[in-house]
Motif scaffolding. Structure first.
Motif, PDB file in Angstrom:
ATOM      1  N   UNK A 234       0.843  -1.414  -0.002  1.00 45.70           N
ATOM      2  CA  UNK A 234       0.188   0.371  -0.072  1.00 45.70           C
ATOM      3  C   UNK A 234       0.984   1.239   0.031  1.00 45.70           C
ATOM      4  N   UNK A 235       0.157   2.382   0.116  1.00 47.21           N
ATOM      5  CA  UNK A 235       1.117   3.667   0.152  1.00 47.21           C
ATOM      6  C   UNK A 235      -0.233   4.689   0.774  1.00 47.21           C
ATOM      7  N   UNK A 236       0.271   5.771   1.617  1.00 51.88           N
ATOM      8  CA  UNK A 236      -0.569   6.630   2.112  1.00 51.88           C
ATOM      9  C   UNK A 236      -1.260   7.218   0.972  1.00 51.88           C
ATOM     10  N   UNK A 237      -2.429   7.683   1.462  1.00 47.93           N
ATOM     11  CA  UNK A 237      -3.398   8.455   0.563  1.00 47.93           C
ATOM     12  C   UNK A 237      -3.891   7.587  -0.764  1.00 47.93           C
ATOM     13  N   UNK A 238      -3.925   6.390  -0.526  1.00 57.56           N
ATOM     14  CA  UNK A 238      -4.374   5.416  -1.770  1.00 57.56           C
ATOM     15  C   UNK A 238      -5.929   4.977  -1.206  1.00 57.56           C
ATOM     16  N   UNK A 239      -6.718   5.347  -1.940  1.00 58.46           N
ATOM     17  CA  UNK A 239      -8.120   5.324  -1.626  1.00 58.46           C
ATOM     18  C   UNK A 239      -8.347   3.780  -1.659  1.00 58.46           C
ATOM     19  N   UNK A 240      -8.031   2.958  -2.846  1.00 59.90           N
ATOM     20  CA  UNK A 240      -8.336   1.563  -2.891  1.00 59.90           C
ATOM     21  C   UNK A 240      -7.657   0.705  -1.700  1.00 59.90           C
ATOM     22  N   UNK A 241      -6.421   1.315  -1.341  1.00 56.65           N
ATOM     23  CA  UNK A 241      -5.796   0.457  -0.369  1.00 56.65           C
ATOM     24  C   UNK A 241      -6.645   0.727   0.951  1.00 56.65           C
ATOM     25  N   UNK A 242      -7.123   1.643   1.375  1.00 52.82           N
ATOM     26  CA  UNK A 242      -8.138   2.046   2.441  1.00 52.82           C
ATOM     27  C   UNK A 242      -9.279   0.980   2.514  1.00 52.82           C
ATOM     28  N   UNK A 243      -9.762   1.047   1.301  1.00 53.17           N
ATOM     29  CA  UNK A 243     -11.222   0.256   1.063  1.00 53.17           C
ATOM     30  C   UNK A 243     -10.763  -1.403   1.262  1.00 53.17           C
ATOM     31  N   UNK A 244      -9.502  -1.734   0.688  1.00 54.17           N
ATOM     32  CA  UNK A 244      -9.201  -3.135   0.906  1.00 54.17           C
ATOM     33  C   UNK A 244      -8.722  -3.380   2.462  1.00 54.17           C
ATOM     34  N   UNK A 245      -8.342  -2.468   3.149  1.00 54.17           N
ATOM     35  CA  UNK A 245      -8.043  -2.787   4.608  1.00 54.17           C
ATOM     36  C   UNK A 245      -9.411  -3.049   5.354  1.00 54.17           C
ATOM     37  N   UNK A 246     -10.469  -2.066   4.807  1.00 48.57           N
ATOM     38  CA  UNK A 246     -11.847  -2.039   5.419  1.00 48.57           C
ATOM     39  C   UNK A 246     -12.407  -3.628   5.193  1.00 48.57           C
TER      40      UNK A 246
END
Length: 84
Positions: free
Chosen positions: A11-23
């Motif tokens: 991931x990387x900071x500010x990645x909205x797809x990453x945030x969605x995946x973590x959720x």
């Protein structure tokens, strides 16, 4: 008793797809079945070159499981399948 699966999310900071995946991983409600390692690709030039904007990438026990998007149900199913 099986050991817990090791899940790595690139991931990387500010990645909205990453945030969605973590959720979605959290929503899968199977945290007792795995350990989670979050890797910021911006901290490693090789990973940054390898993945670039092609994130998130989720690896389960060394096997590429997801790229870009996943759902809680897909994550739980893949986790079970790779643990057999």
């Amino acid at each position: 008793m099986k050991t817990k699966a090791h899940v790595t999310i690139y991931t990387r900071p500010g990645c909205h797809l990453c945030d969605e995946a973590k959720r979605e991983i959290e929503r899968a409600d199977c945290a007792d079945s795995y350990t989670l390692e979050e890797v910021n690709i911006d901290d490693d030039p090789d990973l940054k070159r390898r993945y670039g904007w092609d994130i998130p990438v989720v690896i389960i026990d060394g096997t590429h499981a997801f790229k870009h998007r996943l759902t809680a149900a897909e994550f739980a199913r893949q986790l079970r399948a790779l643990r057999r």
